[in-house]
Design a protein around this motif. Sequence first.
Motif, PDB file in Angstrom:
ATOM      1  N   GLU A 565       0.821  -1.218   0.000  1.00  0.00           N
ATOM      2  CA  GLU A 565       0.000   0.000   0.000  1.00  0.00           C
ATOM      3  C   GLU A 565       0.849   1.259   0.000  1.00  0.00           C
ATOM      4  OE1 GLU A 565      -3.496   2.085   2.768  1.00  0.00           O
ATOM      5  OE2 GLU A 565      -2.865   0.011   3.135  1.00  0.00           O
ATOM      6  N   LEU A 566       1.951   1.246   0.764  1.00  0.00           N
ATOM      7  CA  LEU A 566       2.835   2.408   0.849  1.00  0.00           C
ATOM      8  C   LEU A 566       4.084   2.155   0.010  1.00  0.00           C
ATOM      9  CD1 LEU A 566       2.540   3.151   4.680  1.00  0.00           C
ATOM     10  CD2 LEU A 566       1.349   4.288   2.804  1.00  0.00           C
ATOM     11  N   SER A 567       4.341   3.053  -0.951  1.00  0.00           N
ATOM     12  CA  SER A 567       5.452   2.832  -1.894  1.00  0.00           C
ATOM     13  C   SER A 567       6.809   2.832  -1.207  1.00  0.00           C
ATOM     14  CB  SER A 567       5.427   3.904  -2.988  1.00  0.00           C
ATOM     15  OG  SER A 567       5.594   5.200  -2.432  1.00  0.00           O
ATOM     16  N   HIS A 568       6.917   3.489  -0.044  1.00  0.00           N
ATOM     17  CA  HIS A 568       8.201   3.560   0.649  1.00  0.00           C
ATOM     18  C   HIS A 568       8.394   2.403   1.636  1.00  0.00           C
ATOM     19  CE1 HIS A 568       7.926   7.602  -0.984  1.00  0.00           C
ATOM     20  NE2 HIS A 568       9.202   7.772  -0.728  1.00  0.00           N
ATOM     21  N   GLN A 569       7.467   1.469   1.643  1.00  0.00           N
ATOM     22  CA  GLN A 569       7.609   0.305   2.516  1.00  0.00           C
ATOM     23  C   GLN A 569       7.560  -0.999   1.730  1.00  0.00           C
ATOM     24  OE1 GLN A 569       4.798   0.580   5.738  1.00  0.00           O
ATOM     25  NE2 GLN A 569       5.570   2.555   6.420  1.00  0.00           N
ATOM     26  N   GLN A 570       7.891  -0.913   0.435  1.00  0.00           N
ATOM     27  CA  GLN A 570       7.894  -2.102  -0.421  1.00  0.00           C
ATOM     28  C   GLN A 570       9.292  -2.714  -0.530  1.00  0.00           C
ATOM     29  OE1 GLN A 570       6.394  -0.673  -4.158  1.00  0.00           O
ATOM     30  NE2 GLN A 570       4.319  -0.314  -3.397  1.00  0.00           N
ATOM     31  N   GLN A 571      10.320  -1.961  -0.123  1.00  0.00           N
ATOM     32  CA  GLN A 571      11.697  -2.365  -0.360  1.00  0.00           C
ATOM     33  C   GLN A 571      12.338  -2.954   0.904  1.00  0.00           C
ATOM     34  OE1 GLN A 571      10.697   0.870  -0.489  1.00  0.00           O
ATOM     35  NE2 GLN A 571      10.272   1.155  -2.656  1.00  0.00           N
ATOM     36  N   SER A 572      13.300  -3.815   0.688  1.00  0.00           N
ATOM     37  CA  SER A 572      14.071  -4.373   1.796  1.00  0.00           C
ATOM     38  C   SER A 572      15.538  -4.418   1.404  1.00  0.00           C
ATOM     39  CB  SER A 572      13.591  -5.792   2.140  1.00  0.00           C
ATOM     40  OG  SER A 572      12.251  -5.779   2.577  1.00  0.00           O
TER      41      SER A 572
END
Length: 774
Positions: A565-572
């Motif tokens: 949902e949040l584009s800044h919480q899709q990455q690891s």
Amino acid sequence: PLTSATKGTRPVRKEMQFDVASLTAYLNEKLNMGFTHVPEIREFSHGQSNPTYLIDYGPNAKKMVLRKKPPGKLLPSAHAIEREYRVYNVFNRIMSALGQHGVKVPPVLDLCDDPLVIGTPFYLMELVQGQYIQVDPSLPGMNPQSRQQVYKAMVDTLCSIHKVDINKAGLTDYGKHGNYVERQVNIWTKQYKRSETHSIPSMDRLMTWLPQHLPTNETTTVVHGDIRIDNFIFRRDTPEVVATLDWELSTLGDPISDLAYSCIPHFLPVNFPIISGLKGVNMNELGIPTHEKILEMYCEKMNLHQIDNFDFYMAFSFFRVASILQGVFKRSTQGQASSDKASATGKLAEHMSDIGWSFASKEGFKLFNKMNPTIGVSALPQSTQELHSKLECFMTEHVLPLEETFSRYYSSDKKWTPHPELENLKAKAKSEGLWNLFLPNKEYGAGLTNVEYAYLCEIMGSCLYAPEVFNCSAPDTGNMEVLSEFGTEEQKQKWLLPLLNGEIRSCFAMTEPKVASSDATNIESSIVEDGDNLVLNGRKWWTSGAMDPRMKIIIFMGKNDPNGELSHQQQSMVLVPASTPGVKVMRPLTVFGFDDAPVGHGEVAFDDVIVPKENMILKAGAGFQIAQARLGPGRIHHCMRLIGSAERSLQLMKQRVSSRVAFGRALSTRDTILRDIATSRIEIDQCRLLVLKTAHMMDVAGNKAAAKEIAMIKVSVPTTVSRVIDRAMQSFGAAGLSGDFPMAGFYVWSRALRIADGPDAVHEAAIAKRELAE
């Protein structure tokens, strides 16, 4: 008998009422008062902390004042009426000894710590009659001379309190000795956090800044803790203090904190809610001394030369008030506040902390007033000055003499193998304590602030090969910061410690060739869970360090949740050993023809790379958070080093033009050359000061608060330094473009940094948005 018109009191509010008959029974039983009727009770209008009441049993009985804790659940150690009672009792008991200092308090009658009597613990004291309390610090109705005398009486009383011999007074155990401010900062930080109802940015900054700038020369005296003009009772006919009230916060501590607290009204506007102020008032016309004059009066009476860090104490004072007001606001939401104005204090706490932060900034920037850009090291701590001196000597004696050797070697066919002498230099630097200087964590590094490291980093920036000698080179610095802050203990043992020891090197795989990587949300590389493993796929480039044969670990950034949902919480971010099957270095990339051997900037393929889940850093979805934490310090380190390369270029330029003749005249006499030298000096010093300001803000307020300044130096420093280096190259003619001098390498690096870690346009947009928001 009292009437509803009694000045300074009001009918008792419903929520503050208590069992009057129970109080009467207690007084008869405990103090043999012999009362046969209930008293008339009124509530004092003034005060925000403990409810205070006027108790009147009629014309034949002494009027009393009752002070109690508020009802309901209270914060630990707050509303300490027991401390108030004790100091009143002690001062009364030894009044003869204290009288010489003029510390007068109302006579106390009894302390009742049994909450069953009237609902909460309370104490009783005699009413000091026939006098007055000044609530408004502007002292309306007085002439200028009287106002001046009232403030002098306040300062005199304050000095009397601070001159009390705590041994003779029997108050040696009234509080801890030493580190008062540090303890108070901790206490009020905890109190604030317990009563926090919303985020106040300036309070967050103060809670970070205050512990880092504690006074080092504290003395220990009795401190009142709440010195205000309205906590003194004055005679009606002459401005003499007949009693000092409200000792709830009293203890043994630093007397300057009392002095600063007494000056708070000087910085608040007139008619400021709860606490009236003097800001904007013509104090000279009214006869009220300025805060500078109060400071002068105090120092003269206490025989002090001056107080250099008074702005710190003002910041601390406003921090305390903000914490108190936040507590009042929290109690108002629970129906526990002693004042009906308490519900308005939420905004007031924010206003107070903003003023506190303005003092913190003022105190902090005294550092820059002391600093001359070329000799600013003298303003740093002695230990940092010693490191700076050692580093300069090491560079002069060991690194710069090998600069030309390294340059030739890394242009030869052996370039992808580190020069043997480089490892020898690293071992020597490590043995001399010039190692991991960038890490503020003393467990792993030198424990320097950003300001302190800035001066050391500038020295290292004067030679392209120097940072690695001291284990302070990118990308290892950023990767070590990530592991030290976010890594698990197992990750630290396996990868951080070898990096700290200089045994291996690392790289950071974030940028991708197929997308605009200036927007990290565009990243397409994937991280997919497969049982206990993670499967990585993607293509990365400009992976600095990928070509180095010593590179053993990669930090890989990819998307684990592309539909989140949040584009800044899709990455690891995931740790990938370089030897993992599926990792393939495709080719080195050059920058203006420079391949930056042996580190290099590689294009790397990740094809079905499998690593265990434990290799995830922090947690899934935290990649962007980690990237921001990594890039902040990294960007300022680059800029610090660029200052060093610009300074070195200017020094070489000055040497060159002083020794060369063209068309019958020394180059150093040419107007164009003189103008170039002057412009370069101006620009270097401007950049250095902006970098120092940013470093200072990161130190005192944190990377997030300094985000705009970090973006500003990221735009301005590479661009400006490129111009400085370009002028130096121009003064060398064709030689400036060659590998015989370091300017060509400096120029390439400065130009590349206008794109690395985010292009100029991205940072300019961020700066403008923040500027508009402000």
